[in-house]
Design an enzyme around this catalytic site. Structure first.
Site, short mmCIF file in Angstrom:
data_model
loop_
_atom_site.label_atom_id
_atom_site.label_comp_id
_atom_site.label_asym_id
_atom_site.label_seq_id
_atom_site.Cartn_x
_atom_site.Cartn_y
_atom_site.Cartn_z
N GLU A 49 0.85 -1.19 0.00
CA GLU A 49 0.00 0.00 0.00
C GLU A 49 0.88 1.24 0.00
O GLU A 49 1.85 1.28 0.76
CB GLU A 49 -0.93 -0.01 1.22
CG GLU A 49 -1.94 -1.12 1.19
CD GLU A 49 -2.90 -1.11 2.38
OE1 GLU A 49 -2.91 -0.15 3.15
OE2 GLU A 49 -3.64 -2.09 2.52
N HIS A 70 -8.02 1.61 1.10
CA HIS A 70 -7.98 1.31 2.54
C HIS A 70 -8.90 2.26 3.34
O HIS A 70 -8.51 2.79 4.38
CB HIS A 70 -6.55 1.38 3.07
CG HIS A 70 -6.35 0.53 4.29
ND1 HIS A 70 -5.18 -0.13 4.53
CD2 HIS A 70 -7.15 0.22 5.32
CE1 HIS A 70 -5.27 -0.80 5.66
NE2 HIS A 70 -6.47 -0.60 6.16
#
Length: 143
Positions: free
Chosen positions: A97, A116
């Protein structure tokens, strides 16, 4: 909707208390139309969902992961989605990420990828912002 659940620690009583029916891990993957993952990442859950589990899922099923990316073996999921083995996946967490620009999750038509933020709700944002303002006021009052 029939709610089924599986966990390494769940009992039939715990499942029933939440309105679910406890099933085996295999039954969960075989029966679920929408399979959502709600686990913490640990040595027991890393790679818990791999090619074997994805193969058991119905071709019309969706996998939703908003817990932690490494719980699902990423390449196995990519392959299943590319081969239309699943209807799709909604993914809010990734092995890396932020998600790299060239990642297959960005171009697969049967993937809904979010950055997210799957936990976000209006009430949660309201709490975040109210807490932030309150903390700023407390700081200003002491300085």
């Amino acid at each position: 909707m029939k709610l089924i659940a599986w966990s390494q620690n769940m009992t039939a009583e715990t499942a029933k208390a939440t309105g679910a029916i406890l099933v085996s891990k295999d039954q969960l993957f075989e029966r679920a139309d929408i399979l959502t993952i709600h686990l913490v990442l640990s040595s027991r859950t890393r790679g818990l969902v791999g090619a074997a589990e994805l193969e058991k899922m119905k071709p019309a099923a969706w996998l939703i992961n908003a817990s932690r990316g490494p719980i699902v073996e990423e390449q196995a999921l990519i392959t299943a989605l590319q081969n239309k083995r699943l209807a799709g996946a909604a993914i809010d967490v990734f092995d890396i990420e932020p998600l790299p620009p060239s990642h297959p999750f960005r171009t697969l038509e049967n993937v809904l990828a979010t950055p997210h933020i799957g936990y976000v709700s209006q009430d949660l944002y309201k709490t975040f912002y109210e807490d932030t303002v309150s903390n700023i006021r407390k700081w200003l009052d002491t300085h």
